[in-house]
Design a protein around this motif. Structure first.
Motif, short mmCIF file in Angstrom:
data_model
loop_
_atom_site.label_atom_id
_atom_site.label_comp_id
_atom_site.label_asym_id
_atom_site.label_seq_id
_atom_site.Cartn_x
_atom_site.Cartn_y
_atom_site.Cartn_z
N SER A 203 38.96 37.98 40.25
CA SER A 203 37.67 39.16 39.85
C SER A 203 36.12 38.48 39.58
CB SER A 203 37.76 40.05 38.34
OG SER A 203 39.36 40.24 39.02
N ALA B 240 35.76 45.05 41.03
CA ALA B 240 36.20 45.82 40.16
C ALA B 240 36.37 46.44 39.11
CB ALA B 240 36.50 44.20 38.77
N CYS C 10 42.35 43.82 35.66
CA CYS C 10 42.06 41.80 36.89
C CYS C 10 42.06 40.82 36.61
CB CYS C 10 40.42 42.29 36.15
SG CYS C 10 39.69 43.88 37.09
#
Length: 68
Positions: free
Chosen positions: A36, A42, A60
């Motif tokens: 991420s 995200a 994540c």
């Protein structure tokens, strides 16, 4: 909710893939993003999930041990 991912540093150029996955997802799905970094992709996914109105859990994971 308006998308704000463009204001986050990092790399993300495959919005159409994330958007398609949210559209195809069933209720109570689980999405996991591995890698991420600073959260650009995200953030995009989270907004798309919210805007879909679906109950999708989103987690994540980032394996980097240090950040810029």
């Amino acid at each position: 909710m308006e998308h704000f991912h463009q204001d986050i540093p990092g790399w993300f150029s495959y919005e159409y893939i994330y958007k398609n996955m949210v559209e195809q997802a069933d209720e109570d799905s689980l999405f996991v993003e591995i890698g991420s970094y600073k959260g650009k992709s995200a953030a995009y996914m989270a907004v798309d999930i919210i805007n879909s109105g679906k109950n999708i859990k989103f987690e994540c994971i980032d394996p980097w041990s240090s950040w810029d």
